[in-house]
Design an enzyme around this catalytic site. Structure first.
Site, PDB file in Angstrom:
ATOM      1  N   LYS A   1     -12.748   9.163  -2.447  1.00  0.00           N
ATOM      2  CA  LYS A   1     -12.866   7.797  -2.997  1.00  0.00           C
ATOM      3  C   LYS A   1     -14.197   7.544  -3.687  1.00  0.00           C
ATOM      4  O   LYS A   1     -14.290   6.639  -4.511  1.00  0.00           O
ATOM      5  CB  LYS A   1     -12.654   6.761  -1.881  1.00  0.00           C
ATOM      6  CG  LYS A   1     -11.228   6.809  -1.335  1.00  0.00           C
ATOM      7  CD  LYS A   1     -10.615   5.463  -1.089  1.00  0.00           C
ATOM      8  CE  LYS A   1      -9.137   5.653  -0.802  1.00  0.00           C
ATOM      9  NZ  LYS A   1      -8.368   4.442  -0.689  1.00  0.00           N
TER      10      LYS A   1
ATOM     11  N   LYS B   1      -0.620  11.503  -2.941  1.00  0.00           N
ATOM     12  CA  LYS B   1       0.141  10.705  -1.969  1.00  0.00           C
ATOM     13  C   LYS B   1       0.513   9.355  -2.575  1.00  0.00           C
ATOM     14  O   LYS B   1      -0.199   8.840  -3.430  1.00  0.00           O
ATOM     15  CB  LYS B   1      -0.649  10.542  -0.663  1.00  0.00           C
ATOM     16  CG  LYS B   1      -1.761   9.537  -0.697  1.00  0.00           C
ATOM     17  CD  LYS B   1      -2.154   9.072   0.720  1.00  0.00           C
ATOM     18  CE  LYS B   1      -3.056   7.846   0.596  1.00  0.00           C
ATOM     19  NZ  LYS B   1      -3.125   6.986   1.716  1.00  0.00           N
TER      20      LYS B   1
ATOM     21  N   LYS C   1      -1.317   2.579  -2.474  1.00  0.00           N
ATOM     22  CA  LYS C   1      -1.431   1.219  -3.012  1.00  0.00           C
ATOM     23  C   LYS C   1      -2.402   1.155  -4.170  1.00  0.00           C
ATOM     24  O   LYS C   1      -2.283   0.338  -5.048  1.00  0.00           O
ATOM     25  CB  LYS C   1      -2.017   0.281  -1.953  1.00  0.00           C
ATOM     26  CG  LYS C   1      -1.201   0.087  -0.755  1.00  0.00           C
ATOM     27  CD  LYS C   1      -1.766  -1.111  -0.009  1.00  0.00           C
ATOM     28  CE  LYS C   1      -1.571  -0.953   1.459  1.00  0.00           C
ATOM     29  NZ  LYS C   1      -2.689  -0.294   2.092  1.00  0.00           N
TER      30      LYS C   1
HETATM   31  P1  ATP Z   1      -4.998   2.955  -0.291  1.00  0.00           P
HETATM   32  O1  ATP Z   1      -4.116   3.594  -1.278  1.00  0.00           O
HETATM   33  O2  ATP Z   1      -5.600   1.674  -0.757  1.00  0.00           O
HETATM   34  O3  ATP Z   1      -6.006   3.893   0.305  1.00  0.00           O
HETATM   35  P2  ATP Z   1      -2.816   3.240   1.492  1.00  0.00           P
HETATM   36  O4  ATP Z   1      -1.599   2.989   0.707  1.00  0.00           O
HETATM   37  O5  ATP Z   1      -3.186   4.633   1.798  1.00  0.00           O
HETATM   38  O6  ATP Z   1      -4.048   2.488   0.868  1.00  0.00           O
HETATM   39  P3  ATP Z   1      -3.453   2.126   4.099  1.00  0.00           P
HETATM   40  O7  ATP Z   1      -3.588   0.710   4.371  1.00  0.00           O
HETATM   41  O8  ATP Z   1      -4.694   2.920   3.967  1.00  0.00           O
HETATM   42  O9  ATP Z   1      -2.575   2.407   2.807  1.00  0.00           O
HETATM   43  O10 ATP Z   1      -2.533   2.796   5.206  1.00  0.00           O
HETATM   44  C1  ATP Z   1      -1.733   2.142   6.155  1.00  0.00           C
HETATM   45  C2  ATP Z   1      -0.971   3.203   6.906  1.00  0.00           C
HETATM   46  O11 ATP Z   1      -0.028   3.855   6.056  1.00  0.00           O
HETATM   47  C3  ATP Z   1      -1.863   4.305   7.472  1.00  0.00           C
HETATM   48  O12 ATP Z   1      -1.421   4.635   8.761  1.00  0.00           O
HETATM   49  C4  ATP Z   1      -1.647   5.445   6.533  1.00  0.00           C
HETATM   50  O13 ATP Z   1      -1.855   6.692   7.155  1.00  0.00           O
HETATM   51  C5  ATP Z   1      -0.191   5.268   6.142  1.00  0.00           C
HETATM   52  N1  ATP Z   1       0.086   5.812   4.809  1.00  0.00           N
HETATM   53  C6  ATP Z   1      -0.525   5.461   3.649  1.00  0.00           C
HETATM   54  N2  ATP Z   1      -0.028   6.156   2.621  1.00  0.00           N
HETATM   55  C7  ATP Z   1       0.934   6.977   3.131  1.00  0.00           C
HETATM   56  C8  ATP Z   1       1.826   7.942   2.556  1.00  0.00           C
HETATM   57  N3  ATP Z   1       1.841   8.195   1.256  1.00  0.00           N
HETATM   58  N4  ATP Z   1       2.673   8.583   3.382  1.00  0.00           N
HETATM   59  C9  ATP Z   1       2.696   8.335   4.710  1.00  0.00           C
HETATM   60  N5  ATP Z   1       1.883   7.431   5.318  1.00  0.00           N
HETATM   61  C10 ATP Z   1       1.008   6.756   4.543  1.00  0.00           C
END
Ligand code: ATP
Ligand code: LTN
Length: 333
Positions: free
Chosen positions: A111, A193, A196
């Site tokens: 990041k 992955k 968001k």
């Molecule tokens: P950002 O993209 O802003 O880093 P994010 O989409 O990764 O956010 P978080 O709020 O960081 O979302 O994650 C919430 C939960 O969802 C965490 O437990 C994280 O491990 C899980 N998670 C996030 N993205 C994935 C994915 N692509 N596949 C499976 N689990 C995920």
């Protein structure tokens, strides 16, 4: 009763990866544990946010917890920044954390794209805030996606070190990472992955997406060369679609491969869109039916319940470290 805790950052619309990697498992465990689920808004601040948008997203994520079926009678639902103990314990834990430990964190390296010099201190310290979240509640289990494994290892290391150096204070938590769907990939780039904060929204199925957006995203999803529809790690794009199919239908891999042995990519994408729309319809209906007043009641009660536990652990950590003036006075009498 054993304790379970997890959080989601309000950095964007909640998506299928969040549901499959995390929220789905929160639901599965809800009855067997004492649960704490929170909106990790202090974590969201580690990257630049528009204050107005952030304020709305905090509510959106909390509303989504309720819409997917988290029951506020069974689970404590709260917003991280409403519970000041998270920030205070972070400072105490900062003082037992080593620079080298944080420098090894891959999320920071990913990041801090503009380079270390310009990266925020909050982004660097992010894993310590996460450790504070978990340790404050004497948590046994933390259901998260694969990307949080390294942060959970640090959380365990900090708990073990603090307990060893200052006396037994924190329970040492275990992560729960699902076998299927722990790392859902972007529909437009199977090497990234689903996220968001991705610049390309086409790769991410949001839980609030309208049916036509879902159909469009699946239609445009990248596939691999060849025509065979099989789970195969050397063909990550098609495997990612099949994993989503598996989770939506609860079928075995063999059943799915047999079903698609006579069908093509277009049919797989159509079926995925249909199943997804069907799955999301009741979630979206519930989401829209929750009033602001209902949400505020849940979050106010959640904050009060969370603080009872958090303040107890924080008080204990302060006493252990010697920064509790009143306790010190009674010790010296
Ligand atoms: P950002 O993209 O802003 O880093 P994010 O989409 O990764 O956010 P978080 O709020 O960081 O979302 O994650 C919430 C939960 O969802 C965490 O437990 C994280 O491990 C899980 N998670 C996030 N993205 C994935 C994915 N692509 N596949 C499976 N689990 C995920
Ligand atoms: N770091 C997590 C979100 C998060 C979290 C937590 C998850 C913050 N605090 C405590 C579990 C427990 C993420 O980026 N997905």
């Amino acid at each position: 009763m054993r304790r379970l805790l997890s959080g989601v950052k309000p950095t964007g619309p909640i998506h299928l990866g969040n549901y499959i990697g995390a929220l789905r498992n929160w639901l599965q465990f809800q009855l067997d544990y004492e649960n704490f689920f929170f909106v990790a808004d202090l974590h969201a601040l580690t990257v630049r946010q528009d204050p107005k948008v952030l304020a709305e997203r905090i509510r959106e994520i909390a509303r989504m917890f309720l819409a997917v079926g988290i029951d506020p009678q069974k689970s404590v639902i709260f917003v991280q920044s409403d519970v000041p103990e998270h920030s205070e314990l972070t400072w105490l834990l900062n003082c037992v954390t080593r620079m080298g430990e944080l420098e090894r964190m891959t999320q920071f390296k990913d990041k801090a794209r503009e380079g270390r010099e310009r990266a925020g201190v909050g982004l660097f310290d992010y894993p310590v805030l996460m450790a504070a979240d978990v340790l404050l509640y004497q948590t046994d289990v933390v259901p998260v996606g694969e990307d949080q494994k390294q942060h959970m290892e640090l959380t365990r290391d900090l708990a073990i070190r603090f307990n060893r150096d200052y006396g037994e204070t924190f329970r040492v938590p275990e992560p729960f990472i699902p076998e299927v769907g722990a790392r859902l990939m972007s529909l437009s780039n199977a090497s990234k992955k689903m996220s968001k904060s991705d610049d390309d929204p086409q790769g991410c199925i949001e839980l609030l997406d309208a049916p036509d957006a879902i159909t469009r995203k699946f239609k445009r999803a990248v596939t691999d060369s060849g025509t065979e529809i099989r789970f195969d790690p050397s063909r990550p794009a098609i495997t990612n679609l099949l994993v989503i199919y598996q989770l939506l239908t609860n079928q075995t891999r063999e059943e799915i491969e047999t079903h698609f042995s006579t069908r093509g990519y277009a049919q797989l994408k159509n079926e995925l869109a249909e199943r997804m729309i069907e799955f999301l319809k009741p979630v979206q209906e519930r989401f829209n039916s929750i009033t602001d007043a209902e949400l505020d009641t849940v979050l106010d009660e959640g904050c009060a319940r969370a603080r009872v536990v958090a303040s107890q652990t924080l008080g204990e950590a302060r006493r252990r470290l010697g920064v509790e003036r009143k306790a010190m006075r009674s010790m010296s009498q």
